[in-house]
Design a protein around this motif. Structure first.
Motif: not given
Ligand code: TRP
Length: 323
Positions: A226-228, A233-234, A237, A245-246, A249-250, A252-253
């Protein structure tokens, strides 16, 4: 034409937080009015007390601003101490502001709270800053949140002086720079004093080593993540184009075969720095070697700035009876 004025302290190599929080906006404002920017070396003396260090920081900051887009044909760029009139105005202003107000300065109080033994210069810092602002009849002062109170002090001093002696100083307004909270290599706010900063022109092995400090864990590329809340990931971004970036994230999830490993993610951070600063970095190194050019830019800026400040000084001296 609207006049923007800001000073920057020469306190060492500017980092990514300085760029995103201030330098970028200073450069952008050049197209909205006349920009007056200076290197605040008098202010720096309240903390930097070594001649070689101060000279080096001033030169470095000058080259950094020029490399990042300060255009000396369009803007006035100088070294504060080349305009000694600001110290004359500092004295006049110090006689119209109460000690009590200066004692309530956040920046002063913070430094004292951190255990710094204040010299009188640190206490008078906002008065010199007010002189900087008022000497050039600035309309707007682009600053970060921490400096807003100082601009308010300048408004107070202008008002107090004008109330006594007539309409001498122009009331300046502050203009808040939108500073994103820039995270450092350890996840705290990026700051030189925490040692978690990244120099804007870092490159090659040194850049790789710095980026290597961003903590990650031992999960494999195929483990979904989870990138959050993950620091890496910060960083992505801040430095990658949005779609890239998106996409990261995708991936990685989802994890699995297409899951990005930490090595790849750090490589993207490095590429982001190279893309954002590569050209400016080359220009910076060119300027560092071209002392004559940088000196001539600062000298020209100083002579324009001085012309303005000496007219304001004359106005103020005449008004209060020194002439
Ligand atoms: N105090 C400012 C800072 O540390 C630097 C500064 C000095 C300044 N003189 C100024 C900023 C005049 C704006 C206007 O960031």
């Amino acid at each position: 034409m609207t006049r923007f004025l800001s000073g920057v302290q020469p306190s060492g190599r500017p980092h990514l937080g300085n760029y995103l929080g201030a330098i970028q906006q200073h450069v952008a404002l050049q197209k909205d009015g006349t920009a007056y920017y200076f290197i605040a070396d008098y202010h720096a003396l309240t903390t930097v007390q070594n001649a070689e260090t101060l000279r080096e920081h001033v030169r470095d900051l000058a080259c950094t601003y020029l490399a990042l887009g300060l255009d000396p044909k369009r803007s006035v760029f100088w070294r504060q101490s080349d305009v000694p009139e600001v110290t004359e105005l500092t004295w006049l202003l110090s006689t119209v502001i109460g000690m009590g107000l200066l004692e309530r300065g956040h920046s002063y109080k913070d430094k004292v709270a951190k255990g710094l033994t204040p010299n009188a210069g640190l206490f008078l810092y906002p008065v010199l800053m007010a002189a900087d602002i008022l000497a050039y009849d600035a309309d707007y002062v682009p600053v970060g949140k921490d400096q807003v109170q100082h601009v308010e002090f300048a408004q107070d001093m202008a008002g107090a002086f004008n109330a006594l002696y007539g309409d001498v100083f122009k009331r300046p307004e502050w203009k808040l720079s939108e500073s994103p909270r820039v995270v450092g290599l350890d996840g705290e706010k990026m700051s030189k004093s925490y040692g978690n900063d990244l120099w804007v022109f870092e490159e090659g092995k040194a850049l790789k080593k710095r980026v290597g400090k961003i903590p990650t864990d031992s999960r494999a590329p195929e483990d979904p993540k989870d990138p959050d809340g993950m620091l890496i990931f910060d960083w992505l971004e801040m430095l990658c184009p949005k779609d890239e970036y998106e996409d990261l994230c995708r991936r990685a999830r989802a994890g699995g075969e297409g899951g990005p490993g930490y090595g790849e993610l750090k490589k993207r951070v490095i590429e982001g720095m190279d893309t954002m600063f590569g050209d400016a970095r080359a220009e910076y190194h060119r300027l560092r070697a071209d002392t004559g050019y940088v000196d001539s830019v600062l000298a020209q800026g100083a002579s324009r700035a001085r012309e303005h400040a000496s007219a304001v000084r004359d106005r103020a001296y005449a008004a209060c009876g020194l002439r």
